[in-house]
Motif scaffolding. Structure first.
Motif, mmCIF file in Angstrom:
data_model
loop_
_atom_site.group_PDB
_atom_site.id
_atom_site.type_symbol
_atom_site.label_atom_id
_atom_site.label_comp_id
_atom_site.label_asym_id
_atom_site.label_seq_id
_atom_site.Cartn_x
_atom_site.Cartn_y
_atom_site.Cartn_z
ATOM 1 N N PHE A 62 46.341 22.117 8.472
ATOM 2 C CA PHE A 62 46.132 23.562 8.405
ATOM 3 C C PHE A 62 46.141 24.115 6.979
ATOM 4 O O PHE A 62 46.675 23.498 6.062
ATOM 5 N N LEU A 63 45.621 25.319 6.843
ATOM 6 C CA LEU A 63 45.797 26.166 5.672
ATOM 7 C C LEU A 63 46.960 27.095 6.002
ATOM 8 O O LEU A 63 46.887 27.871 6.950
ATOM 9 N N HIS A 64 48.028 27.002 5.236
ATOM 10 C CA HIS A 64 49.197 27.861 5.439
ATOM 11 C C HIS A 64 48.883 29.229 4.858
ATOM 12 O O HIS A 64 48.553 29.340 3.682
ATOM 13 N N GLN A 65 48.985 30.273 5.669
ATOM 14 C CA GLN A 65 48.544 31.601 5.242
ATOM 15 C C GLN A 65 49.676 32.608 5.106
ATOM 16 O O GLN A 65 49.448 33.809 5.141
ATOM 17 N N GLY A 85 52.444 20.731 9.062
ATOM 18 C CA GLY A 85 51.073 20.278 9.330
ATOM 19 C C GLY A 85 50.058 20.931 8.414
ATOM 20 O O GLY A 85 48.853 20.801 8.619
ATOM 21 N N ALA A 86 50.517 21.629 7.373
ATOM 22 C CA ALA A 86 49.622 22.279 6.413
ATOM 23 C C ALA A 86 49.506 21.430 5.149
ATOM 24 O O ALA A 86 50.485 20.836 4.706
ATOM 25 N N THR A 87 48.298 21.380 4.594
ATOM 26 C CA THR A 87 48.065 20.680 3.326
ATOM 27 C C THR A 87 47.383 21.595 2.315
ATOM 28 O O THR A 87 46.939 21.148 1.264
ATOM 29 N N ASP A 130 42.830 15.147 5.334
ATOM 30 C CA ASP A 130 44.007 15.977 5.593
ATOM 31 C C ASP A 130 44.142 16.093 7.105
ATOM 32 O O ASP A 130 43.312 16.730 7.763
ATOM 33 N N LEU A 131 45.165 15.444 7.675
ATOM 34 C CA LEU A 131 45.337 15.388 9.116
ATOM 35 C C LEU A 131 46.754 15.779 9.502
ATOM 36 O O LEU A 131 47.670 15.665 8.691
ATOM 37 N N ALA A 132 46.907 16.190 10.735
ATOM 38 C CA ALA A 132 48.232 16.472 11.271
ATOM 39 C C ALA A 132 48.262 16.063 12.733
ATOM 40 O O ALA A 132 47.246 16.110 13.424
ATOM 41 N N ALA A 142 53.474 14.290 12.263
ATOM 42 C CA ALA A 142 53.056 13.603 11.040
ATOM 43 C C ALA A 142 52.022 14.452 10.308
ATOM 44 O O ALA A 142 51.243 15.166 10.944
ATOM 45 N N THR A 143 52.038 14.342 8.977
ATOM 46 C CA THR A 143 51.042 15.002 8.143
ATOM 47 C C THR A 143 50.511 13.989 7.145
ATOM 48 O O THR A 143 51.282 13.274 6.500
ATOM 49 N N VAL A 144 49.193 13.942 7.021
ATOM 50 C CA VAL A 144 48.514 13.110 6.031
ATOM 51 C C VAL A 144 47.817 14.071 5.079
ATOM 52 O O VAL A 144 47.028 14.917 5.509
ATOM 53 N N CYS A 145 48.136 13.965 3.793
ATOM 54 C CA CYS A 145 47.571 14.847 2.769
ATOM 55 C C CYS A 145 46.786 13.996 1.780
ATOM 56 O O CYS A 145 47.358 13.107 1.145
ATOM 57 N N ALA A 146 45.488 14.243 1.693
ATOM 58 C CA ALA A 146 44.611 13.469 0.801
ATOM 59 C C ALA A 146 44.771 11.969 1.039
ATOM 60 O O ALA A 146 44.817 11.176 0.108
#
Length: 154
Positions: A62-65, A85-87, A130-132, A142-146
């Motif tokens: 996600f985009l954290h807003q 889950g935000a990257t 970028d996955l969650a 889980a969060t995958v960033c780049a």
């Protein structure tokens, strides 16, 4: 290293009306998405890849807003963000040099106000990985960033 992230279901995007793909997977090489589909389809494309299996639903991060979660240090604040889950985060909330440095160290995308916030979010072949993964209660597993696994619930 080539890694396949597989889950009980795959969402190509969170806002779309399409049903989740049961037994879906996303293949990641470096920091890019290189394949998507059912686990069988992705494993056929990449038979030598390592497979990480997750319970729940896999989809784009996600985009954290809103404001970044509170924590004692900028590094811990960025990790708290990744645990949701935000990257990516809006620049307005990365308002100190320390937070900007922590975001950069963690490969978190800082979205400037001049960049339009695009919806719906979704996976793009050869796009940044970028996955969650979320469980049935909506908690991030889980969060995958780049392309890097940066959060895994114990």
């Amino acid at each position: 290293m080539l890694t396949i992230h597989a889950a009980e279901a795959l969402r190509y995007g969170w806002d779309e009306e399409l049903e989740p793909v049961p037994g879906g997977a996303v293949a990641v090489q470096g920091n890019r998405v290189v394949g998507m589909g059912t686990l069988a389809e992705v494993q056929e494309q990449f038979p030598d890849a390592r497979v990480r299996r997750w319970p729940g639903v896999l989809g784009p991060a996600f985009l954290h807003q809103g404001p970044i979660p509170d924590a004692p240090t900028p590094r811990e604040r960025m990790h708290a963000l990744l645990k949701t889950g935000a990257t990516a985060v809006l620049e307005a909330y990365v308002d100190t040099p320390e937070l900007r440095a922590a975001a950069a160290r963690n490969d978190i995308i800082v979205v400037p106000p001049t960049m339009p916030v695009r919806r719906p979010y979704g996976f793009v072949h050869a796009g940044r990985a970028d996955l969650a993964v979320f469980d049935e209660s909506g908690e991030c597993i889980a969060t995958v960033c780049a392309g890097r696994l940066v959060h895994r619930r114990r």
